[in-house]
Design a protein around this motif. Structure first.
Motif, PDB file in Angstrom:
ATOM      1  N   SER A   5       0.827  -1.198   0.000  1.00 28.81           N
ATOM      2  CA  SER A   5       0.000   0.000   0.000  1.00 28.81           C
ATOM      3  C   SER A   5       0.867   1.256   0.000  1.00 28.81           C
ATOM      4  CB  SER A   5      -0.911   0.011   1.230  1.00 28.81           C
ATOM      5  OG  SER A   5      -1.613   1.226   1.329  1.00 28.81           O
ATOM      6  N   GLU A   6       0.544   2.184  -0.878  1.00 28.48           N
ATOM      7  CA  GLU A   6       1.306   3.432  -0.946  1.00 28.48           C
ATOM      8  C   GLU A   6       1.096   4.287   0.301  1.00 28.48           C
ATOM      9  OE1 GLU A   6       0.319   5.488  -4.511  1.00 28.48           O
ATOM     10  OE2 GLU A   6       1.018   3.882  -5.834  1.00 28.48           O
TER      11      GLU A   6
ATOM     12  N   PHE B 171      10.581   3.469  -4.322  1.00 29.33           N
ATOM     13  CA  PHE B 171      10.025   4.585  -3.553  1.00 29.33           C
ATOM     14  C   PHE B 171       9.799   5.752  -4.513  1.00 29.33           C
ATOM     15  CE2 PHE B 171       9.752   8.091  -0.611  1.00 29.33           C
ATOM     16  CZ  PHE B 171       9.221   7.534   0.549  1.00 29.33           C
ATOM     17  N   PRO B 172       8.655   6.436  -4.428  1.00 30.67           N
ATOM     18  CA  PRO B 172       8.392   7.537  -5.366  1.00 30.67           C
ATOM     19  C   PRO B 172       9.394   8.673  -5.233  1.00 30.67           C
ATOM     20  CG  PRO B 172       6.728   7.468  -3.629  1.00 30.67           C
ATOM     21  CD  PRO B 172       7.528   6.216  -3.509  1.00 30.67           C
TER      22      PRO B 172
ATOM     23  N   ASN C 172       5.710  10.833 -10.994  1.00 27.19           N
ATOM     24  CA  ASN C 172       6.705  10.195 -10.122  1.00 27.19           C
ATOM     25  C   ASN C 172       7.530   9.165 -10.884  1.00 27.19           C
ATOM     26  OD1 ASN C 172       5.776  11.594  -7.926  1.00 27.19           O
ATOM     27  ND2 ASN C 172       4.513   9.940  -7.146  1.00 27.19           N
ATOM     28  N   ILE C 173       8.826   9.169 -10.624  1.00 29.47           N
ATOM     29  CA  ILE C 173       9.667   8.055 -11.039  1.00 29.47           C
ATOM     30  C   ILE C 173      10.001   7.288  -9.761  1.00 29.47           C
ATOM     31  CG2 ILE C 173      10.592   9.262 -13.052  1.00 29.47           C
ATOM     32  CD1 ILE C 173      13.104   9.855 -11.482  1.00 29.47           C
ATOM     33  N   TYR C 174      10.663   6.153  -9.882  1.00 31.94           N
ATOM     34  CA  TYR C 174      10.885   5.331  -8.691  1.00 31.94           C
ATOM     35  C   TYR C 174      12.352   4.950  -8.549  1.00 31.94           C
ATOM     36  CZ  TYR C 174       5.880   5.037  -8.134  1.00 31.94           C
ATOM     37  OH  TYR C 174       4.556   5.366  -7.926  1.00 31.94           O
ATOM     38  N   ARG C 175      12.820   5.028  -7.294  1.00 36.30           N
ATOM     39  CA  ARG C 175      14.178   4.619  -6.945  1.00 36.30           C
ATOM     40  C   ARG C 175      14.133   3.682  -5.749  1.00 36.30           C
ATOM     41  NH1 ARG C 175      17.856  10.173  -7.289  1.00 36.30           N
ATOM     42  NH2 ARG C 175      17.682  10.485  -9.546  1.00 36.30           N
ATOM     43  N   PRO C 176      15.171   2.880  -5.556  1.00 35.77           N
ATOM     44  CA  PRO C 176      15.177   1.980  -4.392  1.00 35.77           C
ATOM     45  C   PRO C 176      15.082   2.766  -3.082  1.00 35.77           C
ATOM     46  CG  PRO C 176      16.904   1.372  -5.952  1.00 35.77           C
ATOM     47  CD  PRO C 176      16.357   2.688  -6.417  1.00 35.77           C
ATOM     48  N   GLN C 177      14.276   2.276  -2.158  1.00 36.90           N
ATOM     49  CA  GLN C 177      14.123   2.979  -0.882  1.00 36.90           C
ATOM     50  C   GLN C 177      15.417   2.980  -0.072  1.00 36.90           C
ATOM     51  OE1 GLN C 177      10.986   1.035   1.291  1.00 36.90           O
ATOM     52  NE2 GLN C 177      12.063  -0.902   1.471  1.00 36.90           N
TER      53      GLN C 177
ATOM     54  N   ASN D 230      12.410  17.244   7.516  1.00 35.48           N
ATOM     55  CA  ASN D 230      11.812  16.032   6.958  1.00 35.48           C
ATOM     56  C   ASN D 230      12.784  15.406   5.968  1.00 35.48           C
ATOM     57  OD1 ASN D 230      10.284  14.082   5.554  1.00 35.48           O
ATOM     58  ND2 ASN D 230       8.387  15.224   5.882  1.00 35.48           N
ATOM     59  N   GLY D 231      13.570  14.447   6.454  1.00 36.35           N
ATOM     60  CA  GLY D 231      14.605  13.840   5.623  1.00 36.35           C
ATOM     61  C   GLY D 231      14.055  13.093   4.422  1.00 36.35           C
ATOM     62  N   VAL D 232      12.903  12.445   4.569  1.00 34.66           N
ATOM     63  CA  VAL D 232      12.293  11.699   3.464  1.00 34.66           C
ATOM     64  C   VAL D 232      11.854  12.654   2.362  1.00 34.66           C
ATOM     65  CG1 VAL D 232      10.363  10.206   2.794  1.00 34.66           C
ATOM     66  CG2 VAL D 232      11.553   9.814   4.952  1.00 34.66           C
TER      67      VAL D 232
END
Length: 364
Positions: free
Chosen positions: A149-150, A245-246, A255-260, A329-331
């Motif tokens: 779930s996002e 991760f978005p 959004n593109i995605y990269r490894p969390q 907010n680091g994320v």
């Protein structure tokens, strides 16, 4: 050294510090509870089910005569849509991840071709959402695993990032402000600094107070990080280190995605540095005002206020890379979300580390 130990014991034994620990545990536990309840919401399987129900409702609008004639193939298209989504559901249920995601990509591409190109915001958002889903599917095909779930992740790594994004970025900062405001202003009685009465060097006095604050702030941050990670891992597992991760970029509107895994270290570093900066800022205003309430209000206004307004106030957005409050907010920073919303590509983890260290040293 004895004075430092005295301050540490004083800080750790304070009711506010103990209350902060309990509050952090309760908030993280509550978030995990609701995430576990909603872990199947906003997944490809749930979206397929929602689309099937929507198509069934649409089909009910047609009379038996219209269904029989079906001059524009509208009903046939609805039936075809239902069958495709049922196929996606079936493949996901059988854990045939790659086949399901390839089917989802084909379905989204069909939706993109048939969606109206009228230039409205709704149409634009719909297309961007479809493209983001395609990119997510491609990333999941490489990993060959189930999507989560996002909005309600439950695995250890993903939940830790979720907590730092939605909880720690505000809650930890608030708790550090309250704890340190009380700790640093208790030394003043009628504007008299009781810490200057014992024969202690001024430099050692300052360092002892700051080190105590840093210890409390880092301990609270570690508690939030460690507790969220351990509890989620014990229930749902650690999760895939490379789960997509978005990521936000100004180059494309979706959004593109990269490894969390790329976000974990920068997020932890920014959390620790921002917590230490908050301690230094509170100490600065405590010595300046010598009043608990004034110190508390000033820090809430300056730290929390500017942090929340960076992405929405144009002036703050332009100078956001120089403000230490931009990096609470680091994320949000590591994923490019803040720079995307503020339209300032200079807001990134490298500038964040630099800004937090410089401002912490300056205020000391």
């Amino acid at each position: 050294m004895n004075y430092l130990i005295f301050l540490l014991k004083k800080g750790l034994k304070s009711k506010l510090a103990l209350l902060s620990v309990v509050l952090t545990i309760i908030v993280v536990s509550t978030c995990l509870f609701f995430n576990l309840r909603n872990q199947h919401v906003q997944t490809f399987e749930s979206r397929a089910q929602e689309q099937i129900l929507f198509d069934i409702r649409q089909k009910k609008h047609y009379t038996p005569k219209e269904i029989k004639q079906d001059p524009h193939d509208a009903v046939s298209l609805i039936d075809s849509d239902i069958q495709v989504n049922k196929k996606i559901q079936k493949l996901l249920h059988k854990r045939k991840w790659r086949q399901a995601y390839k089917k989802q990509i084909a379905y989204n591409n069909t939706q993109l071709k048939s969606s109206p190109n009228n230039g409205t915001e709704t149409s634009k958002y719909f297309k961007e959402s479809l493209i983001s889903q395609i990119l997510l599917c491609k990333a999941l095909i490489r990993l060959n695993l189930a999507d989560q779930s996002e909005d309600s992740p439950t695995t250890g790594t993903s939940f830790f990032l979720y907590i730092d994004d939605l909880v720690s970025s505000v809650l930890i900062i608030l708790l550090v402000i309250f704890i340190c405001s009380q700790l640093y202003t208790k030394r003043f009685a009628n504007l008299l600094d009781k810490d200057t009465l014992p024969p202690i060097d001024t430099g050692k006095n300052i360092l002892s107070n700051l080190f105590t604050g840093y210890t409390l702030a880092v301990a609270l941050s570690v508690l939030a990080i460690g507790f969220s990670f351990i509890t989620a891992t014990s229930i749902s597992g650690i999760g895939n280190w490379h789960y997509p991760f978005p990521y936000y970029t100004s180059q494309v509107p979706f959004n593109i995605y990269r490894p969390q895994s790329e976000l974990v270290i920068p997020t932890i570093v920014l959390r620790m540095l921002s917590s230490c900066f908050v301690v230094t800022c509170v100490y600065f205003f405590a010595v300046l005002t010598k009043k608990s309430l004034t110190t508390l209000l000033l820090n809430l206004l300056i730290l929390i206020g500017t942090n929340q307004l960076t992405s929405s106030v144009k002036l703050l957005s332009k100078i956001g890379q120089y403000l230490p409050t931009s990096y609470f907010n680091g994320v949000s920073v590591s994923s490019g979300r803040l720079s995307f919303l503020a339209k300032n590509p200079q807001i990134n983890e490298a500038h964040g580390i630099e800004a937090l260290i410089i401002w912490t040293i300056f205020l000391e």
